[in-house]
Design a protein around this motif. Structure first.
Motif, PDB file in Angstrom:
ATOM      1  N   THR A 259       0.921  -1.215  -0.013  1.00  0.00           N
ATOM      2  CA  THR A 259      -0.003   0.056   0.093  1.00  0.00           C
ATOM      3  C   THR A 259       0.977   1.176   0.005  1.00  0.00           C
ATOM      4  N   THR A 260       2.100   1.228   0.015  1.00  0.00           N
ATOM      5  CA  THR A 260       3.076   2.273   0.071  1.00  0.00           C
ATOM      6  C   THR A 260       3.925   2.572  -1.231  1.00  0.00           C
ATOM      7  N   ALA A 261       3.602   1.866  -2.230  1.00  0.00           N
ATOM      8  CA  ALA A 261       4.450   2.109  -3.526  1.00  0.00           C
ATOM      9  C   ALA A 261       4.188   3.424  -4.016  1.00  0.00           C
ATOM     10  N   VAL A 262       5.586   4.202  -4.214  1.00  0.00           N
ATOM     11  CA  VAL A 262       5.506   5.608  -4.394  1.00  0.00           C
ATOM     12  C   VAL A 262       6.225   5.773  -5.788  1.00  0.00           C
ATOM     13  N   SER A 263       6.913   4.835  -6.535  1.00  0.00           N
ATOM     14  CA  SER A 263       7.496   4.934  -7.729  1.00  0.00           C
ATOM     15  C   SER A 263       6.992   3.988  -8.816  1.00  0.00           C
ATOM     16  N   TRP A 264       7.317   4.207 -10.086  1.00  0.00           N
ATOM     17  CA  TRP A 264       7.105   3.290 -11.243  1.00  0.00           C
ATOM     18  C   TRP A 264       8.350   3.156 -11.959  1.00  0.00           C
ATOM     19  N   THR A 265       8.679   1.833 -12.330  1.00  0.00           N
ATOM     20  CA  THR A 265       9.940   1.522 -13.295  1.00  0.00           C
ATOM     21  C   THR A 265       9.600   0.816 -14.700  1.00  0.00           C
ATOM     22  N   ALA A 266      10.504   1.454 -15.505  1.00  0.00           N
ATOM     23  CA  ALA A 266      10.488   1.085 -16.946  1.00  0.00           C
ATOM     24  C   ALA A 266      11.740   0.198 -16.986  1.00  0.00           C
ATOM     25  N   PHE A 267      11.754  -1.390 -17.482  1.00  0.00           N
ATOM     26  CA  PHE A 267      12.686  -2.093 -17.680  1.00  0.00           C
ATOM     27  C   PHE A 267      12.705  -2.270 -19.352  1.00  0.00           C
ATOM     28  N   THR A 268      13.740  -1.511 -19.793  1.00  0.00           N
ATOM     29  CA  THR A 268      14.059  -1.427 -21.235  1.00  0.00           C
ATOM     30  C   THR A 268      15.234  -2.607 -21.833  1.00  0.00           C
ATOM     31  N   HIS A 269      15.071  -2.894 -23.086  1.00  0.00           N
ATOM     32  CA  HIS A 269      16.338  -3.949 -23.450  1.00  0.00           C
ATOM     33  C   HIS A 269      16.386  -3.621 -24.721  1.00  0.00           C
ATOM     34  N   THR A 270      17.760  -3.772 -25.335  1.00  0.00           N
ATOM     35  CA  THR A 270      18.039  -3.979 -26.584  1.00  0.00           C
ATOM     36  C   THR A 270      17.903  -5.308 -27.057  1.00  0.00           C
ATOM     37  N   GLY A 271      17.873  -5.525 -28.501  1.00  0.00           N
ATOM     38  CA  GLY A 271      17.770  -6.726 -28.975  1.00  0.00           C
ATOM     39  C   GLY A 271      19.547  -7.439 -29.374  1.00  0.00           C
ATOM     40  N   GLY A 272      19.575  -7.994 -30.247  1.00  0.00           N
ATOM     41  CA  GLY A 272      20.810  -8.683 -30.295  1.00  0.00           C
ATOM     42  C   GLY A 272      21.931  -7.423 -30.878  1.00  0.00           C
ATOM     43  N   MET A 273      21.571  -6.568 -31.227  1.00  0.00           N
ATOM     44  CA  MET A 273      22.346  -5.394 -32.078  1.00  0.00           C
ATOM     45  C   MET A 273      22.605  -4.237 -31.429  1.00  0.00           C
ATOM     46  N   THR A 274      23.846  -3.667 -31.468  1.00  0.00           N
ATOM     47  CA  THR A 274      23.965  -2.451 -30.796  1.00  0.00           C
ATOM     48  C   THR A 274      23.125  -1.447 -31.518  1.00  0.00           C
ATOM     49  N   SER A 275      22.464  -0.519 -30.647  1.00  0.00           N
ATOM     50  CA  SER A 275      21.687   0.565 -31.188  1.00  0.00           C
ATOM     51  C   SER A 275      22.326   1.994 -30.941  1.00  0.00           C
ATOM     52  N   THR A 276      21.824   2.974 -31.341  1.00  0.00           N
ATOM     53  CA  THR A 276      22.487   4.305 -31.182  1.00  0.00           C
ATOM     54  C   THR A 276      21.392   5.158 -30.772  1.00  0.00           C
ATOM     55  N   ALA A 277      21.521   6.085 -29.784  1.00  0.00           N
ATOM     56  CA  ALA A 277      20.555   7.084 -29.216  1.00  0.00           C
ATOM     57  C   ALA A 277      19.261   6.656 -28.710  1.00  0.00           C
ATOM     58  N   ASN A 278      19.410   5.412 -28.117  1.00  0.00           N
ATOM     59  CA  ASN A 278      18.135   4.796 -27.515  1.00  0.00           C
ATOM     60  C   ASN A 278      18.093   5.754 -26.118  1.00  0.00           C
ATOM     61  N   HIS A 279      16.761   5.934 -25.795  1.00  0.00           N
ATOM     62  CA  HIS A 279      16.370   6.358 -24.449  1.00  0.00           C
ATOM     63  C   HIS A 279      15.314   5.469 -23.752  1.00  0.00           C
ATOM     64  N   SER A 280      15.516   5.663 -22.389  1.00  0.00           N
ATOM     65  CA  SER A 280      14.379   4.893 -21.604  1.00  0.00           C
ATOM     66  C   SER A 280      13.673   5.894 -20.837  1.00  0.00           C
ATOM     67  N   ASP A 281      12.322   5.619 -21.167  1.00  0.00           N
ATOM     68  CA  ASP A 281      11.256   6.861 -20.485  1.00  0.00           C
ATOM     69  C   ASP A 281      10.349   6.151 -19.536  1.00  0.00           C
ATOM     70  N   VAL A 282       9.948   7.009 -18.408  1.00  0.00           N
ATOM     71  CA  VAL A 282       9.058   6.357 -17.477  1.00  0.00           C
ATOM     72  C   VAL A 282       8.331   7.432 -16.917  1.00  0.00           C
ATOM     73  N   TRP A 283       7.045   7.091 -16.499  1.00  0.00           N
ATOM     74  CA  TRP A 283       5.793   8.015 -15.906  1.00  0.00           C
ATOM     75  C   TRP A 283       5.410   7.557 -14.743  1.00  0.00           C
TER      76      TRP A 283
END
Length: 358
Positions: free
Chosen positions: A326-350
């Motif tokens: 009853t005391t949760a105060v936060s939210w988390t986003a778990f983001t992941h790449t595929g098998g390839m290197t990416s550029t300019a990725n961002h993780s967003d959470v609300w």
């Protein structure tokens, strides 16, 4: 004036003054009455085969669904890139999905589905955990689900964005996302976030920013690394019930964006929380994107294989909370790449924080 009359006058005057004091003083009736309890049954193992999916749900035994979440285990070694989010969505019974006619599709729902899918790889550690956020409030005692859908993404590496908007004079409490079909392996939901149905937010293409209040819409984004004309993306807005006085309800948006993940086969957690005075955590959203989602129209991540593995209520360190919290105060986003290197990725959470005090 007689002594008896004087006593009556003095007593009557005292009662009037006392009544005025009671009316003028701020009391409990003006305090925030929103509370939220997180329910989760724990993890369901799978998928165990490539290009397949599993569906599991959490149930509010009391209160009303204001939102829900999903958290996936991906294991280590071979197959870690295969597990991905297909849906985090409201349900009438824990198994039925709202995929038919758009508009108001449900009222006072009490279940939340978490749907996970595998790509071309699997790992024996794959699992999906659902979360239901169960709301109680003196002002908000009914809810309704609004659904909108789009026949997209039809081409590879192109966002399929759709927005669901709450009816006039209701309050947005949370939302969700779903993509279908669930057996292609390449299709996934990469964003689910609060927004506004106005020109400043390009009618749902730009997300709600940190500190904004009372968003009225929810957007979802589908993402594919192949072309499929049959793809569908669904957005769900959880709104207060019709006819409810929401003039005293304030929903505050908290938002955070972090660089990455960009290295292939790598994940990261990004967390944001409700601040002092914001109200109680009632929902949240997550995305893996090209960045700047609150100031520009949503753009996809750097690689077609980038995906979400979680969007869930958590503690301030990003750890998912347990059943009955009853005391949760936060939210988390778990983001992941595929098998390839990416550029300019961002993780967003609300995080959405509600206050029904006046």
């Amino acid at each position: 004036m007689t002594k008896t009359s004087l006593r009556r006058f003095t007593a009557g005057r005292a009662l009037v003054i006392g009544a005025l004091l009671i009316l003028a003083a701020p009391g409990a009736a003006y305090a925030n009455t929103v509370s939220a309890t997180v329910r989760t049954p724990g993890a369901t193992l799978g998928p165990a085969t490539i290009d397949s999916s599993i569906s599991t749900s959490a149930h509010c035994t009391s209160g009303l669904i204001s939102s829900g979440g999903i958290d996936q285990a991906i294991g280590t070694g071979a197959g870690v890139n295969g597990n991905h989010v297909l849906g985090t969505e409201p349900s009438s019974d824990g198994s039925a999905e709202y995929t038919g006619t758009t508009g108001v599709v449900g009222t006072d729902v009490a279940y939340w589905i978490a749907k996970g899918g595998s790509g071309g790889q699997v790992n024996s550690s794959f699992s999906t955990t659902p979360y239901a956020v169960c709301l109680t409030s003196n002002l908000i005692n009914h809810t309704q689900v609004v659904m909108n859908k789009v026949n997209a993404p039809a081409t590879a590496s192109t966002p399929g964005l759709v927005t669901a908007t709450c009816p006039t004079n209701t309050a947005l409490l949370g939302g969700g996302a779903l993509v279908t079909p669930s057996n292609t392996g390449n299709l996934k939901a990469i964003a689910s976030f609060p927004t506004f149905n106005n020109s400043a937010h390009d009618f749902g293409k730009k997300a709600a920013a940190d500190g904004e209040t009372n968003p009225d819409s929810w957007s979802a984004v589908g993402w594919d690394n192949s072309t499929n004309a049959g793809n569908e993306t669904y957005a769900y807005a959880i709104c207060s019930g019709s006819g409810i006085n929401v003039s005293g309800v304030t929903v505050k948006v908290r938002y955070s964006e972090a660089n990455g993940p960009n290295t292939g086969s790598t994940g990261q957690n990004t967390t944001v929380g409700c601040g002092v005075g914001d109200g109680k955590l009632v929902s949240g959203g997550a995305a893996i994107s090209g960045g700047n989602v609150t100031t520009t129209d949503f753009t996809g991540p750097g690689s077609a294989g980038d995906h979400l593995n979680g969007s869930f209520p958590s503690d301030s360190s990003g750890n998912p909370v347990g059943d009955g919290t009853t005391t949760a105060v936060s939210w988390t986003a778990f983001t992941h790449t595929g098998g390839m290197t990416s550029t300019a990725n961002h993780s967003d959470v609300w995080a959405l924080c509600a206050n029904d005090g006046v």
